[in-house]
Design an enzyme around this catalytic site. Structure first.
Site, mmCIF file in Angstrom:
data_model
loop_
_atom_site.group_PDB
_atom_site.id
_atom_site.type_symbol
_atom_site.label_atom_id
_atom_site.label_comp_id
_atom_site.label_asym_id
_atom_site.label_seq_id
_atom_site.Cartn_x
_atom_site.Cartn_y
_atom_site.Cartn_z
ATOM 1 C CD GLU A 47 34.712 4.833 5.029
ATOM 2 O OE1 GLU A 47 35.623 5.569 5.428
ATOM 3 O OE2 GLU A 47 33.969 4.550 6.057
ATOM 4 C CE LYS A 129 36.380 9.416 6.953
ATOM 5 N NZ LYS A 129 36.249 8.090 7.277
ATOM 6 C CB CYS A 163 32.748 7.313 7.499
ATOM 7 S SG CYS A 163 32.620 6.030 8.841
#
Length: 346
Positions: A47, A129, A163
């Site tokens: 990430e 995200k 995540c």
């Protein structure tokens, strides 16, 4: 596009260079070359690997993080730009699919961004995200669902989440319903402590089982000196250790190879895409095991922007009133009505 049933995949547990964005990019390029030399057709990085995950945001008060946040702005790549050009060239030269996490700068905002480069160097997916987690909301803006989809590549049909997006079951379901074959997941690593790695394992092995897909997960790793550079407080340093779980998982939830839990390194393994059918034959959660007439997902894949120009209105002549009537109530003409009622498509 013809995809081989056997694919060699790689996951890199990268150690970033916290004081040099160019240094981190150089390590990414070196890893691409190394895994490609080993025959890998797909490589997944952690990430926001470039230039680094903002670890400081987890242990610093908002008032104290301004300088580090501005430094991240200065080093964050734009898309497209020199960093993406370099990675695209490496993907093309080594004929490998690359999944890379970056801090994307778009004018005055940073985004947690996932990029998929096909083996010809083309960026076939850019997604942000959806909702940054907890402390991350001080660093990144929110994404939308325009990139919440699977894409065809030379290594198979790929989906990607970052995540704690994996704790949004509808986001995972969107990729499952889009028939991802290889799920590319990215976590920061060196965060929260050992329980973070345990949580990743539970989450990702479950996703492999539920989706009937392979999972390739990558996390980053910091050494003791790097942790010291983020914070000198021993109590806070505990929150910057552990959390490493680089892994390759089969559709039955098993590890294809032993996961990497400490130190920099890489995993490379052969996967057999026919195992997807073996799993889904018994339980296809978006096929014969689904009940879409009872439960289904609505997704808005429009790209949300702050500016939406109105479509041009057609210039037409209003219809004449009938001669046999003194007065008739009329509607706006069809073109105008459609223009003013049509929802913006972004």
């Amino acid at each position: 596009m013809t995809v081989p049933r056997a694919v060699k995949v790689a996951a890199v547990q990268l150690q970033p260079v916290l004081d040099s964005a160019d240094g981190t990019v150089a390590r990414v390029l070196d890893e691409i070359a190394a895994v490609a030399a080993g025959g890998a057709q797909l490589v997944v990085f952690p990430e926001t690997a470039v230039p680094y995950y903002p670890y400081w945001s987890f242990v610093m008060a908002p008032m104290a993080m301004g300088e580090r946040h501005r430094t991240l702005y200065a080093h964050a790549p734009s898309v497209p730009g020199p960093v993406t050009d370099a990675v695209a060239a490496a993907a093309r030269a080594h004929e490998i699919v690359v999944v890379l996490g970056i801090n994307e700068r778009d004018h005055g905002t940073l985004y947690n961004c996932q990029l998929v480069f096909d083996s010809n160097g083309e960026i076939v997916l850019k997604r942000r995200k959806i909702t940054p987690t907890y402390h991350e909301r001080m660093v990144w803006g929110q994404g939308d669902a325009s990139g919440l989809r699977a894409v065809d590549t030379a290594a198979g049909r790929l989906g990607a989440l970052a995540c704690w997006e994996h704790y949004n079951p509808l986001a995972r379901y969107a990729l499952m319903a889009d028939q991802e074959q290889i799920h590319c997941s990215q976590f920061p690593g060196s965060l929260v402590g050992p329980i973070f790695a345990e949580q990743q394992e539970v989450t990702l092995r479950h996703h492999a089982l539920e989706a009937g897909c392979f999972v390739v997960n990558a996390t980053a790793w910091l050494d003791a000196d790097q942790i010291e550079s983020v914070t000198a407080d021993p109590a806070l340093q505990k929150g910057l250790s552990g959390g490493c779980y680089t892994a390759i998982i089969a559709p039955d939830g098993s590890h294809v190879v032993a996961p990497l839990r400490d130190g920099p390194g890489r995993l490379i393994a052969d996967i057999d895409l026919d195992l997807i059918t073996k799993r889904k034959r018994m339980m296809d959660s978006v096929g014969h095991y689904a009940r879409p007439e009872l439960l289904s997902l609505h997704i808005d894949r429009r790209s949300h922007a702050p500016l939406h120009p109105s479509p041009a209105l057609a210039a037409t002549t209003p219809p004449a009133e009938p001669e046999d009537s003194d007065h008739v109530e009329t509607e706006p003409n069809a073109a105008y009505r459609d223009a003013i009622t049509r929802p913006s498509t972004g």
